[in-house]
Design a protein around this motif. Structure first.
Motif, PDB file in Angstrom:
ATOM      1  N   VAL A   1       0.851  -1.193   0.000  1.00 52.72           N
ATOM      2  CA  VAL A   1       0.000   0.000   0.000  1.00 52.72           C
ATOM      3  C   VAL A   1       0.888   1.245   0.000  1.00 52.72           C
ATOM      4  CG1 VAL A   1      -1.998  -0.992   1.164  1.00 52.72           C
ATOM      5  CG2 VAL A   1      -0.127  -0.082   2.518  1.00 52.72           C
ATOM      6  N   ALA A   2       0.270   2.391  -0.395  1.00 56.53           N
ATOM      7  CA  ALA A   2       1.059   3.612  -0.506  1.00 56.53           C
ATOM      8  C   ALA A   2       1.400   4.183   0.871  1.00 56.53           C
ATOM      9  CB  ALA A   2       0.298   4.653  -1.333  1.00 56.53           C
ATOM     10  N   ASP A   3       0.400   4.222   1.726  1.00 56.64           N
ATOM     11  CA  ASP A   3       0.661   4.840   3.031  1.00 56.64           C
ATOM     12  C   ASP A   3      -0.241   4.231   4.104  1.00 56.64           C
ATOM     13  OD1 ASP A   3      -1.862   5.837   2.573  1.00 56.64           O
ATOM     14  OD2 ASP A   3      -1.126   7.758   1.810  1.00 56.64           O
ATOM     15  N   HIS A   4      -0.078   4.709   5.332  1.00 54.27           N
ATOM     16  CA  HIS A   4      -0.818   4.152   6.450  1.00 54.27           C
ATOM     17  C   HIS A   4      -2.326   4.361   6.288  1.00 54.27           C
ATOM     18  CE1 HIS A   4      -0.917   2.482  10.496  1.00 54.27           C
ATOM     19  NE2 HIS A   4      -1.855   3.377  10.792  1.00 54.27           N
ATOM     20  N   ALA A   5      -2.719   5.505   5.756  1.00 52.08           N
ATOM     21  CA  ALA A   5      -4.143   5.790   5.594  1.00 52.08           C
ATOM     22  C   ALA A   5      -4.797   4.775   4.657  1.00 52.08           C
ATOM     23  CB  ALA A   5      -4.332   7.213   5.073  1.00 52.08           C
ATOM     24  N   GLU A   6      -4.103   4.491   3.565  1.00 50.27           N
ATOM     25  CA  GLU A   6      -4.651   3.509   2.617  1.00 50.27           C
ATOM     26  C   GLU A   6      -4.715   2.123   3.271  1.00 50.27           C
ATOM     27  OE1 GLU A   6      -2.504   3.171  -1.087  1.00 50.27           O
ATOM     28  OE2 GLU A   6      -3.663   1.396  -1.639  1.00 50.27           O
ATOM     29  N   ALA A   7      -3.667   1.816   4.048  1.00 51.75           N
ATOM     30  CA  ALA A   7      -3.626   0.522   4.730  1.00 51.75           C
ATOM     31  C   ALA A   7      -4.803   0.386   5.695  1.00 51.75           C
ATOM     32  CB  ALA A   7      -2.305   0.364   5.481  1.00 51.75           C
ATOM     33  N   LEU A   8      -5.070   1.449   6.409  1.00 49.45           N
ATOM     34  CA  LEU A   8      -6.161   1.426   7.376  1.00 49.45           C
ATOM     35  C   LEU A   8      -7.506   1.220   6.675  1.00 49.45           C
ATOM     36  CD1 LEU A   8      -6.006   1.620  10.408  1.00 49.45           C
ATOM     37  CD2 LEU A   8      -6.511   4.057  10.259  1.00 49.45           C
ATOM     38  N   ARG A   9      -7.668   1.872   5.520  1.00 47.21           N
ATOM     39  CA  ARG A   9      -8.924   1.677   4.761  1.00 47.21           C
ATOM     40  C   ARG A   9      -9.056   0.204   4.346  1.00 47.21           C
ATOM     41  NH1 ARG A   9      -7.720   6.645   2.449  1.00 47.21           N
ATOM     42  NH2 ARG A   9      -6.984   5.715   0.504  1.00 47.21           N
ATOM     43  N   GLU A  10      -7.942  -0.385   3.945  1.00 47.35           N
ATOM     44  CA  GLU A  10      -8.005  -1.802   3.533  1.00 47.35           C
ATOM     45  C   GLU A  10      -8.377  -2.697   4.724  1.00 47.35           C
ATOM     46  OE1 GLU A  10      -4.679  -3.390   1.254  1.00 47.35           O
ATOM     47  OE2 GLU A  10      -5.197  -5.424   1.895  1.00 47.35           O
ATOM     48  N   VAL A  11      -7.790  -2.432   5.890  1.00 46.51           N
ATOM     49  CA  VAL A  11      -8.107  -3.259   7.059  1.00 46.51           C
ATOM     50  C   VAL A  11      -9.577  -3.076   7.437  1.00 46.51           C
ATOM     51  CG1 VAL A  11      -7.586  -3.762   9.472  1.00 46.51           C
ATOM     52  CG2 VAL A  11      -5.730  -3.160   7.912  1.00 46.51           C
ATOM     53  N   GLU A  12     -10.048  -1.850   7.382  1.00 48.47           N
ATOM     54  CA  GLU A  12     -11.456  -1.613   7.737  1.00 48.47           C
ATOM     55  C   GLU A  12     -12.397  -2.302   6.759  1.00 48.47           C
ATOM     56  OE1 GLU A  12     -11.566   2.637   8.165  1.00 48.47           O
ATOM     57  OE2 GLU A  12     -10.944   2.540  10.270  1.00 48.47           O
ATOM     58  N   ALA A  13     -12.024  -2.276   5.488  1.00 45.97           N
ATOM     59  CA  ALA A  13     -12.847  -2.991   4.500  1.00 45.97           C
ATOM     60  C   ALA A  13     -12.839  -4.492   4.804  1.00 45.97           C
ATOM     61  CB  ALA A  13     -12.315  -2.720   3.093  1.00 45.97           C
ATOM     62  N   THR A  14     -11.711  -4.986   5.310  1.00 41.08           N
ATOM     63  CA  THR A  14     -11.602  -6.417   5.655  1.00 41.08           C
ATOM     64  C   THR A  14     -12.523  -6.747   6.832  1.00 41.08           C
ATOM     65  OG1 THR A  14      -9.307  -6.378   4.922  1.00 41.08           O
ATOM     66  CG2 THR A  14      -9.995  -8.258   6.240  1.00 41.08           C
ATOM     67  N   VAL A  15     -12.516  -5.866   7.837  1.00 38.80           N
ATOM     68  CA  VAL A  15     -13.377  -6.095   9.003  1.00 38.80           C
ATOM     69  C   VAL A  15     -14.843  -6.115   8.560  1.00 38.80           C
ATOM     70  CG1 VAL A  15     -14.113  -5.198  11.240  1.00 38.80           C
ATOM     71  CG2 VAL A  15     -11.716  -4.995  10.551  1.00 38.80           C
ATOM     72  N   ASP A  16     -15.203  -5.156   7.719  1.00 39.28           N
ATOM     73  CA  ASP A  16     -16.599  -5.074   7.259  1.00 39.28           C
ATOM     74  C   ASP A  16     -16.986  -6.322   6.462  1.00 39.28           C
ATOM     75  OD1 ASP A  16     -16.501  -2.643   8.461  1.00 39.28           O
ATOM     76  OD2 ASP A  16     -16.497  -1.449   6.621  1.00 39.28           O
ATOM     77  N   LEU A  17     -16.053  -6.789   5.664  1.00 34.99           N
ATOM     78  CA  LEU A  17     -16.312  -8.001   4.878  1.00 34.99           C
ATOM     79  C   LEU A  17     -16.528  -9.203   5.798  1.00 34.99           C
ATOM     80  CD1 LEU A  17     -16.383  -9.392   2.089  1.00 34.99           C
ATOM     81  CD2 LEU A  17     -13.922  -9.779   2.343  1.00 34.99           C
ATOM     82  N   CYS A  18     -15.759  -9.237   6.864  1.00 32.75           N
ATOM     83  CA  CYS A  18     -15.864 -10.330   7.827  1.00 32.75           C
ATOM     84  C   CYS A  18     -17.243 -10.303   8.509  1.00 32.75           C
ATOM     85  CB  CYS A  18     -14.742 -10.175   8.841  1.00 32.75           C
ATOM     86  SG  CYS A  18     -14.279 -11.684   9.615  1.00 32.75           S
ATOM     87  N   VAL A  19     -17.697  -9.115   8.857  1.00 35.65           N
ATOM     88  CA  VAL A  19     -19.029  -8.971   9.457  1.00 35.65           C
ATOM     89  C   VAL A  19     -20.099  -9.416   8.454  1.00 35.65           C
ATOM     90  CG1 VAL A  19     -20.711  -7.316  10.345  1.00 35.65           C
ATOM     91  CG2 VAL A  19     -18.301  -7.151  11.028  1.00 35.65           C
ATOM     92  N   TRP A  20     -19.900  -9.050   7.201  1.00 44.88           N
ATOM     93  CA  TRP A  20     -20.868  -9.448   6.165  1.00 44.88           C
ATOM     94  C   TRP A  20     -20.957 -10.967   6.078  1.00 44.88           C
ATOM     95  CZ3 TRP A  20     -20.632 -11.867   1.255  1.00 44.88           C
ATOM     96  CH2 TRP A  20     -21.780 -11.706   0.468  1.00 44.88           C
ATOM     97  N   HIS A  21     -19.801 -11.632   6.113  1.00 45.87           N
ATOM     98  CA  HIS A  21     -19.806 -13.100   6.039  1.00 45.87           C
ATOM     99  C   HIS A  21     -20.388 -13.723   7.305  1.00 45.87           C
ATOM    100  CE1 HIS A  21     -18.106 -14.359   2.240  1.00 45.87           C
ATOM    101  NE2 HIS A  21     -17.310 -13.312   2.283  1.00 45.87           N
TER     102      HIS A  21
END
Lengths: 295, 290
Positions: B96-116
């Motif tokens: 990833v480019a920076d920490h902010a982008e990384a954090l967005r990716e992790v948050e998207a992962t958490v949301d995906l996990c909740v969806w599943h």
């Protein structure tokens, strides 16, 4: 202290376990592994000893014993309860696979001698060519070695031409010294094989115990010139483990003992794992357990 | 001399609920993280993972779908509490480019996990059916898990991509052996720590790092692996994997994930990645007298 005339030198438990552990670290690969696995198959007594055994299960096991998988060699013997011997003999007629029966009121041996001998005669009469007897552990642990000796003697006579394997049930003998003494009693009484376990008691076969028994039969051979075999039975489920036992045989008794006449495995699920590894070597592909029949 | 010595993490495999090094002793330096050594898994590591996975399959498959959902929700909770660490691992992994982008990716992962987690007990309504029969019968089709599924994560996004392929396999009761992003495996391997602390039974998830070119063929050949969910890579290598997989009649699904697409949740919430790895069981049941 001499109790019975069956004295044996004391066993150095630490050295025994260390040596058994050291010999387990050998790496056996490729062609040596393939030949080792084929030897394990040829040394296997394919066994079913359950109260729920049926003639159908024994017939299926006999088919597997004759041809375990594709070009794999046949096993040494099938091992069943006396009432199923006739079924196995019928299913294996014309093959070189022997029929072994556990007799003498296996697995406890808790019956009067006359009944145990009748059990043996029945199995031999049905066509068993190998008899797996249990020793009287009660008598042995009480120090009545002479009684154990006489028992084995009597069973050997009842066997006639059938080979006699004497099950020591090492898991109940408590000490290595006892195992070694029980071996000596069995060998002097005429055993053709000494066998670790019934498979009904844990621990069953362990590498230190089998190493000890191999040393006992080797020393007996050097002393008397008579070769007694060893059968490791119970608890050996993986091909890798079986190969380690072959290393013990080779390092203790030499490669002349790497034959089904001198060493056997008593097993049921082991065969499937060996076949899986054997097939993996042939194809280069890890196998799926469901592709190999359980029984 | 002042200050303390850094304690840095050794990135190890995750197999059978434990964190072993590769039995081969090999390591490699991922392209995205020069200066970091991670385990280079061998075919024997893969075999060990299969043994552990097969042992875990029955228990995971027999759980109530509702309970699997609870466990996946727990996984989301654990991910959430480790957001900062995982983001730092994404940055260190160089995907990833920076920490902010990384954090967005992790948050998207958490949301995906909740969806599943929510999807777990809705698979039968979505993928099963009730069919009309010409006769006094109900005909139900229900879905059951397939077995041990090999998952090959995309190079990027390293964490979201891995979870986007792993979760559809787990949600229906399959067990998974996942190969992390080869160029940035750090966050993927750290997912093992999340699984280990979230009631996911040992063996249900295995995480391996190593060379895709080496392990893909082994995943495809292993006869005790029942399916492959594969992020598209080199077309010729993927085709060869499909050919090898055919020998053991594996179901292979190859899918494309866009590296930037994670901003769009629908891109990773995919029932069509769940569907290939369920088995449909159909029951006929007599209708009572009307």
């Amino acid at each position: 202290m001499s109790r019975s005339g069956f004295d044996v030198p004391p066993v150095d438990a630490v050295a025994l376990e260390t040596r058994a552990a050291e010999l387990a670290t050998r790496s056996i690969k490729r062609d040596a592994k393939r030949r080792g696995l084929e030897l394990v198959i040829a040394m296997t007594d394919l066994t079913t000893l359950e109260g729920q055994d049926t003639p159908g299960k024994v017939r299926a096991m006999c088919r597997k014993a004759r041809q375990p998988f594709a070009a794999a060699p046949p096993v040494a013997a099938v091992c069943v309860y006396p009432d199923l011997v006739a079924e196995a003999v019928g299913a294996l007629r014309g093959t070189r696979v022997a029929v072994a029966a556990v007799a003498t009121h296996f697995p406890s041996g808790r019956a009067p001698r006359a009944l145990r001998l009748a059990d043996v005669r029945h199995a031999v009469g049905e066509g068993a060519t190998e008899i797996d007897m249990v020793i009287d552990r009660g008598a042995f642990l009480a120090g009545r070695d002479g009684e154990v000796f006489d028992d084995i003697r009597a069973v050997k006579e009842a066997c006639g031409a059938a080979h006699l394997k004497v099950i020591l049930e090492t898991g109940e003998l408590r000490t290595y010294d006892n195992v070694r003494r029980a071996c000596r009693i069995a060998m002097l009484a005429g055993a053709d094989f000494v066998k670790t376990s019934t498979g009904k008691v844990a621990p069953a076969a362990t590498r230190p115990v089998v190493l000890l028994m191999l040393e006992a039969v080797r020393d007996f051979y050097l002393e008397t010139g008579r070769r007694v075999g060893v059968k490791a039975a119970g608890g050996i489920r993986e091909a890798k483990d079986a190969l380690r036992y072959l290393v013990l045989v080779n390092e203790t008794c030499g490669d002349g003992w790497l034959t089904p006449d001198a060493f056997r495995f008593g097993a049921s699920s082991l065969l499937d794992d060996v076949l899986m590894q054997w097939r993996r070597l042939a194809t280069g592909t890890y196998q799926r357990p469901e592709d190999f029949s359980r029984d | 001399m002042s200050g303390r010595i850094d304690v840095s993490k050794t990135y190890k495999l995750y197999v059978g609920g434990a964190f072993p090094r590769s039995e081969s002793g090999r390591t490699y330096t991922p392209a995205g993280a020069p200066g970091v050594n991670v385990c280079r898994a061998s075919r024997k590591d893969l075999r060990d993972a299969v043994v552990a996975a097969r042992g875990a399959f029955g228990g995971w498959a027999r759980r109530d779908a509702y309970n699997r959902g609870q466990i996946l929700y727990r996984l989301a909770e654990m991910l959430e509490t480790r957001k900062a660490a995982l983001a730092a691992e994404l940055v260190a992994g160089g995907s990833v480019a920076d920490h902010a982008e990384a954090l967005r990716e992790v948050e998207a992962t958490v949301d995906l996990c909740v969806w599943h987690a929510g999807l777990a007990d809705k698979l039968n309504p979505l993928l099963g059916s009730q069919t009309d029969a010409s006769g006094p019968f109900f005909v139900f089709s229900t879905v059951e898990p397939t077995g041990v599924i090999g998952v090959v994560a995309p190079e990027r996004p390293a964490l979201l991509g891995l979870c986007a392929l792993l979760l559809p396999v787990l949600v229906s009761g399959n067990v998974a052996i996942a190969l992390c992003s080869e160029s940035s495996p750090l966050a993927g391997l750290a997912l093992g720590e999340v699984c280990a602390s979230s009631d996911v039974p040992a063996g249900v998830v295995a995480l391996l790092s190593g060379h895709r070119a080496e392990l893909l063929a082994e995943l495809a050949k292993h006869r005790a692996i029942d399916g492959l969910l594969l992020a598209a890579g080199d077309a010729a290598a993927d085709a060869e994997a499909a050919r090898l997989a055919a020998d053991s009649v594996k179901r292979v699904r190859r899918c494309t994930l866009s590296a930037a697409g994670y901003a769009e949740p629908a891109a990773v919430r995919r029932l069509d990645w769940v569907e290939p790895f369920v088995e449909v069981k159909t029951l006929w049941h007599p209708v009572s007298a009307r």
